[in-house]
Design a protein around this motif. Structure first.
Motif, PDB file in Angstrom:
ATOM      1  N   GLN A 135       0.833  -1.204   0.000  1.00  0.00           N
ATOM      2  CA  GLN A 135       0.000   0.000   0.000  1.00  0.00           C
ATOM      3  C   GLN A 135       0.867   1.254   0.000  1.00  0.00           C
ATOM      4  O   GLN A 135       0.564   2.249  -0.651  1.00  0.00           O
ATOM      5  N   SER A 136       1.970   1.192   0.724  1.00  0.00           N
ATOM      6  CA  SER A 136       2.879   2.340   0.756  1.00  0.00           C
ATOM      7  C   SER A 136       3.518   2.565  -0.599  1.00  0.00           C
ATOM      8  O   SER A 136       3.640   3.702  -1.055  1.00  0.00           O
ATOM      9  N   LEU A 137       3.934   1.502  -1.287  1.00  0.00           N
ATOM     10  CA  LEU A 137       4.607   1.627  -2.566  1.00  0.00           C
ATOM     11  C   LEU A 137       3.695   2.268  -3.604  1.00  0.00           C
ATOM     12  O   LEU A 137       4.098   3.196  -4.311  1.00  0.00           O
ATOM     13  N   THR A 138       2.459   1.808  -3.726  1.00  0.00           N
ATOM     14  CA  THR A 138       1.539   2.351  -4.715  1.00  0.00           C
ATOM     15  C   THR A 138       1.209   3.813  -4.408  1.00  0.00           C
ATOM     16  O   THR A 138       1.134   4.642  -5.315  1.00  0.00           O
ATOM     17  N   ASN A 139       1.020   4.120  -3.143  1.00  0.00           N
ATOM     18  CA  ASN A 139       0.748   5.499  -2.755  1.00  0.00           C
ATOM     19  C   ASN A 139       1.950   6.392  -3.044  1.00  0.00           C
ATOM     20  O   ASN A 139       1.805   7.535  -3.494  1.00  0.00           O
ATOM     21  N   TYR A 148      -7.676  -4.154  -1.524  1.00  0.00           N
ATOM     22  CA  TYR A 148      -6.767  -3.120  -2.017  1.00  0.00           C
ATOM     23  C   TYR A 148      -5.620  -3.722  -2.821  1.00  0.00           C
ATOM     24  O   TYR A 148      -5.297  -3.239  -3.902  1.00  0.00           O
ATOM     25  N   SER A 149      -4.994  -4.764  -2.298  1.00  0.00           N
ATOM     26  CA  SER A 149      -3.841  -5.371  -2.977  1.00  0.00           C
ATOM     27  C   SER A 149      -4.223  -5.998  -4.307  1.00  0.00           C
ATOM     28  O   SER A 149      -3.364  -6.168  -5.188  1.00  0.00           O
ATOM     29  N   THR A 184      -2.528  -2.485  -7.938  1.00  0.00           N
ATOM     30  CA  THR A 184      -1.221  -3.112  -8.099  1.00  0.00           C
ATOM     31  C   THR A 184      -0.232  -2.081  -8.668  1.00  0.00           C
ATOM     32  O   THR A 184      -0.628  -1.044  -9.201  1.00  0.00           O
ATOM     33  N   VAL A 185       1.035  -2.409  -8.553  1.00  0.00           N
ATOM     34  CA  VAL A 185       2.058  -1.503  -9.072  1.00  0.00           C
ATOM     35  C   VAL A 185       1.898  -1.303 -10.578  1.00  0.00           C
ATOM     36  O   VAL A 185       2.047  -0.189 -11.097  1.00  0.00           O
TER      37      VAL A 185
END
Length: 336
Positions: A66-70, A142-143, A147-148
């Motif tokens: 979640q942190s990476l996508t944000n 969410y995951s 996704t990235v």
């Protein structure tokens, strides 16, 4: 005769434009303020870009997918706002004195980048709102939904749509550079009523509507979850503690919603009110300087709203400012 030539942008050209006549103190003060805003916009967004790029693996390891996508959305927003500060704002400073020294081709580039960067910045704000909405209102999936790969696709689509919008807005201007110039050394465009209406909807009304709807939903869910905690409270002491936590959650959600919406409205409303008030909106003239710069100033505030409110960003920026990131292995530092 010498005084008249001094007032011309290009004294050797008979068709030269005249410089904007302003008192020396006003011009000096204005250039100082505009230069400071430009420098601040560039520095703040550059800090965000370096922070995310350098510490991204550490953010992802400690905070999850979640942190990476944000962070990718934040990075895209910071890049768009950096372009506004690094390329667009200096161009507006040149236009402030009423003379454009860089030719018609770079005048095209200046306005194209202006529309592109502002549209991309607003688009990224909408994407951030959608990301936060899914994370809070539908966290179980969410995951799966975010996704990235999908995030990168959305960012690319945002940039592509911004480029299409900018090209359509400036289609006649791009075909014939300088077609709206009344004298040599001018850099202006004319946006007709239809184009202005489309830009008003695409860059202002639609984004602000989406942001308000998404954040209102986030706010309602946050309040509902906070209040649901009270049903499990049995002890009076624990109940008081939970009430305080619930109130803090409600206030935090309300504050975030208020800051995002109010700042966007304050920065963009004057410019679009100006475009609605006139049947033909002349962009680049002195009457629109304040409105245009206020809109660009949103790019200076975005890193504060979306990044500096996070404690780990503040710690990362401290490492950057003190050049601590130059040390080996600094990307693995504990900043959360």
């Amino acid at each position: 005769m010498a005084m008249e030539e001094a007032e011309l942008c290009f004294p050797q050209v008979n068709t030269s434009c005249r410089k904007t006549n302003r008192p020396h103190w006003e011009a000096t003060h204005s250039y100082s303020v505009l230069s400071f805003i430009t420098m601040l916009t560039v520095v703040l967004n550059l800090l965000v870009i370096i922070s995310i790029s350098h510490f991204r693996q550490r953010y992802t390891f400690l905070l999850g997918l979640q942190s990476l996508t944000n962070l990718l959305f934040l990075l895209s927003l910071a890049v768009a706002d950096f372009i506004v500060g690094f390329l667009q704002m200096p161009g507006e400073i040149l236009l402030y004195r009423g003379c454009w020294d860089l030719g018609d081709s770079l005048c095209n580039v200046n306005y194209f980048l202006g529309f592109l960067s502002v549209s991309a910045s607003v688009g990224n704000m909408v994407l951030l709102s959608a990301d936060r909405y899914i994370a809070i209102c539908d966290p179980m999936f969410y995951s799966i939904k975010v996704t990235v790969k999908r995030v990168r696709l959305c960012i690319c689509l945002c940039l592509l749509l911004s480029a299409v919008h900018s090209s359509w807005m400036l289609r006649d201007f791009l075909k014939q550079p300088g077609r709206y110039n009344s004298c040599y050394g001018e850099c202006v465009i004319v946006v007709n009523y239809i184009e202005g209406a489309v830009d008003l909807v695409v860059t202002f009304f639609a984004p602000i509507l989406v942001i308000i709807v998404l954040y209102m939903r986030v706010f309602v869910v946050a309040v509902t979850q906070a209040r649901a905690m009270h049903s499990y409270i049995t002890a009076v002491k624990a109940q008081r503690s939970k009430k305080i936590t619930a109130k803090k959650s409600e206030m935090k959600a309300a504050r975030t919603l208020g800051i995002v919406v109010v700042v966007f409205l304050v920065c963009f409303s004057p410019y679009y009110c100006l475009s609605v008030a006139a049947e033909n909106n002349l962009v680049g003239v002195s009457t629109a300087v304040i409105q245009i710069w206020l809109m660009y100033f949103n790019s200076c505030l975005n890193p504060v709203i979306y990044a500096f409110f996070y404690p780990w960003f503040r710690k990362a920026i401290k490492h950057i400012v003190t050049f601590w990131i130059l040390k080996p292995g600094s990307s693995e530092a504990n900043i959360v």
